[in-house]
Design an enzyme around this catalytic site. Structure first.
Site, mmCIF file in Angstrom:
data_model
loop_
_atom_site.group_PDB
_atom_site.id
_atom_site.type_symbol
_atom_site.label_atom_id
_atom_site.label_comp_id
_atom_site.label_asym_id
_atom_site.label_seq_id
_atom_site.Cartn_x
_atom_site.Cartn_y
_atom_site.Cartn_z
ATOM 1 N N ALA A 26 0.804 -1.220 0.000
ATOM 2 C CA ALA A 26 0.000 0.000 0.000
ATOM 3 C C ALA A 26 0.831 1.260 0.000
ATOM 4 O O ALA A 26 1.999 1.266 0.379
ATOM 5 C CB ALA A 26 -0.879 -0.003 1.253
ATOM 6 N N LYS A 27 0.158 2.301 -0.464
ATOM 7 C CA LYS A 27 0.685 3.646 -0.327
ATOM 8 C C LYS A 27 -0.263 4.316 0.656
ATOM 9 O O LYS A 27 -1.473 4.122 0.573
ATOM 10 C CB LYS A 27 0.577 4.309 -1.702
ATOM 11 C CG LYS A 27 1.439 5.530 -1.898
ATOM 12 C CD LYS A 27 1.087 6.198 -3.201
ATOM 13 C CE LYS A 27 2.007 5.766 -4.324
ATOM 14 N NZ LYS A 27 1.708 6.490 -5.576
ATOM 15 N N VAL A 28 0.276 5.069 1.589
ATOM 16 C CA VAL A 28 -0.601 5.719 2.567
ATOM 17 C C VAL A 28 -0.478 7.229 2.408
ATOM 18 O O VAL A 28 0.639 7.764 2.397
ATOM 19 C CB VAL A 28 -0.251 5.283 4.010
ATOM 20 C CG1 VAL A 28 -1.180 5.957 5.016
ATOM 21 C CG2 VAL A 28 -0.346 3.768 4.145
ATOM 22 N N ASP A 135 2.548 -9.989 13.656
ATOM 23 C CA ASP A 135 3.597 -9.153 13.065
ATOM 24 C C ASP A 135 3.874 -7.950 13.974
ATOM 25 O O ASP A 135 3.967 -6.814 13.515
ATOM 26 C CB ASP A 135 3.180 -8.697 11.659
ATOM 27 C CG ASP A 135 4.378 -8.273 10.797
ATOM 28 O OD1 ASP A 135 5.522 -8.566 11.192
ATOM 29 O OD2 ASP A 135 4.164 -7.637 9.743
HETATM 30 N N1 LIG Z 1 -2.859 5.465 10.262
HETATM 31 C C1 LIG Z 1 -1.689 5.901 9.837
HETATM 32 N N2 LIG Z 1 -1.239 7.130 10.161
HETATM 33 C C2 LIG Z 1 -0.032 7.553 9.727
HETATM 34 N N3 LIG Z 1 0.802 6.817 8.979
HETATM 35 C C3 LIG Z 1 0.398 5.586 8.630
HETATM 36 C C4 LIG Z 1 -0.860 5.066 9.033
HETATM 37 N N4 LIG Z 1 -0.990 3.811 8.558
HETATM 38 C C5 LIG Z 1 0.124 3.557 7.895
HETATM 39 N N5 LIG Z 1 0.971 4.610 7.925
HETATM 40 C C6 LIG Z 1 2.299 4.694 7.331
HETATM 41 O O1 LIG Z 1 2.323 3.917 6.157
HETATM 42 C C7 LIG Z 1 3.197 2.816 6.312
HETATM 43 C C8 LIG Z 1 2.659 1.596 5.562
HETATM 44 O O2 LIG Z 1 1.445 1.183 6.125
HETATM 45 P P1 LIG Z 1 1.083 -0.360 6.294
HETATM 46 O O3 LIG Z 1 2.083 -1.025 7.162
HETATM 47 O O4 LIG Z 1 -0.311 -0.443 6.754
HETATM 48 O O5 LIG Z 1 1.252 -0.828 4.778
HETATM 49 P P2 LIG Z 1 1.382 -2.328 4.244
HETATM 50 O O6 LIG Z 1 1.594 -2.245 2.776
HETATM 51 O O7 LIG Z 1 0.227 -3.123 4.717
HETATM 52 O O8 LIG Z 1 2.702 -2.810 4.965
HETATM 53 P P3 LIG Z 1 3.321 -4.286 4.955
HETATM 54 O O9 LIG Z 1 4.252 -4.326 3.798
HETATM 55 O O10 LIG Z 1 4.031 -4.378 6.271
HETATM 56 O O11 LIG Z 1 2.200 -5.232 4.882
HETATM 57 C C9 LIG Z 1 3.313 2.673 7.838
HETATM 58 O O12 LIG Z 1 4.489 2.072 8.262
HETATM 59 C C10 LIG Z 1 3.278 4.096 8.308
HETATM 60 O O13 LIG Z 1 4.533 4.714 8.192
#
Ligand SMILES: Nc1ncnc2c1ncn2[C@@H]1O[C@H](COP(=O)(O)OP(=O)(O)OP(=O)(O)O)[C@@H](O)[C@H]1O
Length: 643
Positions: A26-28, A135
């Site tokens: 994901a991109k957040v 995790d």
């Molecule tokens: N609610 C939030 N508020 C602020 N930053 C966030 C939030 N959720 C995620 N982030 C930022 O975005 C990053 C990526 O989010 P997340 O871990 O949910 O993605 P992912 O693609 O599911 O990760 P993974 O590869 O571990 O599965 C987080 O580490 C954080 O830095």
């Protein structure tokens, strides 16, 4: 700060800002919920790219819908289009616990306890709800602006059908935090595996490095299975005992979460009546009258009707609006939705209200049509229009004006707001004002992507990745920056591979940066202060707001150009391909075609001390590898500078 081009599906509901993190899936992005003006984090996933991992995301969504706890990041809304899934989440502005530790070398026992209590609370709660997280690590704990931890990333969680006493088989998580029974390939209990990870986490808080660490995954596993770890002399007797109870190789001898709730180490210095607050403070059974009334009044529905709509917990815009209003109420902020527009011609002011009404009508229709068995909470009424278009960088102009492609069928009269005619004020008793553009504070850190090896598959070490990069023939490219908004390649240069891993890494980034003593003739520059934290300037580096010195290290130089060129030189001599945008350098280490690690080093100005600073930001990749690479780069920059 100007909102950036948005996704069609979010248009009129959320304003979008900068990317605040990215992970493997994901991109957040930072968003602002239009009706409340509250900041949110919007996790954006591309379904095609998710491929086989799509069920994992659905599981994460379902888990987060059933979890409401003060130490678990709250899900507000889910929007699904043909191409994307958007998760609207509680915004945690103060970044990852990992970065918090890095800044401090290691935490004091009291500080570690403060955080550990919250981790215990979150884990006790999710276990009570029947979930194992699987995790747990400092990268998955985010901080809000009140030092409250919020657990994220439920993509690997499990809800065993037979309850928490049923065994699990899937080996997952990050190797350094994985319990011995898990890496042995045995069946294991999710709750016990989580407790082990909490032990590793507590160790990282108290020591600033991992108890079990090795570049070689087989050696790492052996270390974990032996359960032998270093006990530095600064650990108190009671902390060592606590760690010992958590890091028991035999899961049956490991402490349980129930025991942790009453453990003297956890409760030290607490009032005798204090308990770890593992029960949720969220009231999901009973809706808050004031919030319901405000929403009902705003759209001219009866309270009963609104109550009934919200009771569905559909995780649509209504749910998000309610939860954000409720959150405002808890913070003693006004429980009022944006209305009474100071009409801005041509803006979709009343469209906001219309959208909410449309959603509510659609919710009513859904109820009437007994469509409740469609995927709960998945907002299917909008189809992605601009979803696949990547977002513009900040400073690259106004939000997109492009019309959504009308080949997409829009249901429920949900005309894209850009096309909407403002509603005559008299038509409605209450009309939502165009939300005041809230200048959001971008998160000061971003997130790792669990690298491939974090999924317990053998992988190359960062050193070898660097080795490989250093062997890649240099491709001369222009490094001249002619447009600050574009990422430009800077010439790669083969160089020394990373040095041997040093376990003691926390704090050394700061020390490395402190060694960046650039004693050139001070050259005054115009400071480009902004209302927010920093802003891209066309003529110089960003000025960091004094309140936002997070992840920023100071140098003694006043010459940003010199610091920039030194950093670039260090990155290049490590063989790390660099791209440059203005005063930001983006380094990227790849494994095959995938980015294994990507991070930014931004040269900025610190007005209070009138010197140049370096802001670090991890975009992707394992947090500990990132730390090591940054440390090495900065050390090299300082050596070269000193020379
Ligand atoms: N609610 C939030 N508020 C602020 N930053 C966030 C939030 N959720 C995620 N982030 C930022 O975005 C990053 C990526 O989010 P997340 O871990 O949910 O993605 P992912 O693609 O599911 O990760 P993974 O590869 O571990 O599965 C987080 O580490 C954080 O830095």
């Amino acid at each position: 700060m100007v909102p950036i081009k948005s996704y069609c599906a979010l248009d009129g509901f959320y304003e979008m800002y900068d990317t605040i993190g990215s992970g493997g899936f994901a991109k957040v992005k930072l968003g602002v919920h239009c009706l409340t003006g509250e900041k949110v984090a919007i996790k954006i996933m591309d379904k095609k790219q998710l491929g086989d991992d799509l069920p994992r995301i659905r599981l994460e969504i379902e888990a987060m819908k059933s979890l409401s706890h003060q130490n678990v990041c709250k899900l507000f809304q889910v929007i699904e289009t043909d191409a994307k899934i958007f998760m609207v989440l509680e915004y945690c502005p103060d970044g990852e616990l990992f970065d918090y530790i890095v800044e401090r070398d290691r935490l004091t026992e009291d500080e570690a306890r403060h955080f550990f209590r919250q981790i215990v609370a979150a884990v006790a709660y999710i276990h009570h709800k029947g979930f194992a997280h699987r995790d747990l690590k400092p990268e998955n704990l985010l901080l809000d602006d009140d030092q409250q931890l919020k657990l994220i990333d439920f993509g690997l969680c499990a809800k065993p059908k037979g309850g928490m006493n049923s065994h699990l088989e899937t080996c997952c998580g990050s190797p350094a935090y994985a319990a011995p029974e898990l890496i042995s390939g045995k069946c294991y209990l999710g709750s016990e595996a989580d407790i082990w990870s909490m032990g590793v986490l507590l160790y990282a808080l108290l020591c600033g490095y991992l108890p079990f660490d090795d570049d070689n995954i087989a050696i790492l596993y052996r270390k974990i299975q032996s359960g032998v770890y270093e006990k530095p002399e600064w650990l108190s007797e009671s902390s060592m005992e606590m760690l010992d109870q958590l890091l028991q190789v035999d899961p049956k001898r490991r402490i349980t979460v129930a025991q942790l709730l009453h453990h003297p180490w956890v409760l030290k210095d607490c009032n005798p009546s204090y308990n770890v607050q593992w029960e949720s403070i969220y009231q999901t059974k009973e809706l808050d009258d004031e919030c319901v009334t405000e929403m009902a009044v705003s759209v001219g529905k009866s309270r009963k009707a609104m109550h009934s709509i919200l009771s569905d917990w559909s995780y649509d815009y209504n749910t998000a609006t309610y939860l954000l209003l409720w959150k405002r109420k808890q913070l003693s902020k006004s429980v009022r939705l944006m209305r009474d527009q100071q009409s801005i011609p041509g803006t979709p002011v009343s469209g906001l209200k219309r959208n909410l009404i449309d959603e509510m009508n659609s919710a009513d229709d859904n109820r009437r049509n007994s469509l409740k068995n469609s995927p709960r909470g998945l907002h299917t009424s909008l189809e992605g229009g601009l979803d696949d278009v990547d977002l513009l960088a900040i400073g690259q102009g106004s939000p997109i004006e492009t019309q959504p492609p009308f080949s997409h069928q829009l249901n429920n009269n949900m005309t894209p707001l850009a096309k909407k005619r403002p509603l005559e004020e008299k038509e409605m008793e209450y009309v939502f004002a165009k939300p005041v553009s809230v200048a959001p504070t971008p998160s000061r850190k971003t997130k790792r992507q669990s690298p491939d090896h974090s999924k317990l598959s053998p992988s190359r070490s960062m050193d070898s990745a660097l080795d490989d990069i250093s062997k890649t023939p240099a491709t001369p490219r222009s490094s001249r920056v002619n447009d600050e908004n574009r990422w430009l390649d800077t010439p790669e240069r083969g160089g020394a591979a990373g040095s041997k891993s040093t376990r003691k890494m926390f704090g050394s980034i700061e020390r490395g940066l402190d060694r960046v003593r650039l004693m050139l003739t001070p050259r005054r520059r115009q400071l480009h202060r902004t209302g927010g934290e920093t802003e891209f300037s066309s003529s110089g580096p960003n000025v960091v707001d004094n309140k936002a010195l997070y992840n920023v290290s100071t140098t003694s130089s006043r010459d940003p150009d010199f610091v920039l060129s030194e950093l670039r030189r260090a990155l290049q001599s490590k063989g790390i391909p660099v791209k440059q945008k203005g005063y930001t350098l983006r380094g990227r280490i790849t494994e095959g075609v995938r980015a294994k690690l990507s991070f930014e080093l931004e040269v900025c100005l610190i007005p209070r001390v009138d010197v140049v600073g370096i802001r670090r930001k991890r975009l992707k990749g394992d947090a500990w590898c990132y730390k090591r690479v940054c440390e090495e780069v900065l050390r090299m920059a300082s050596i070269q500078t000193a020379a």
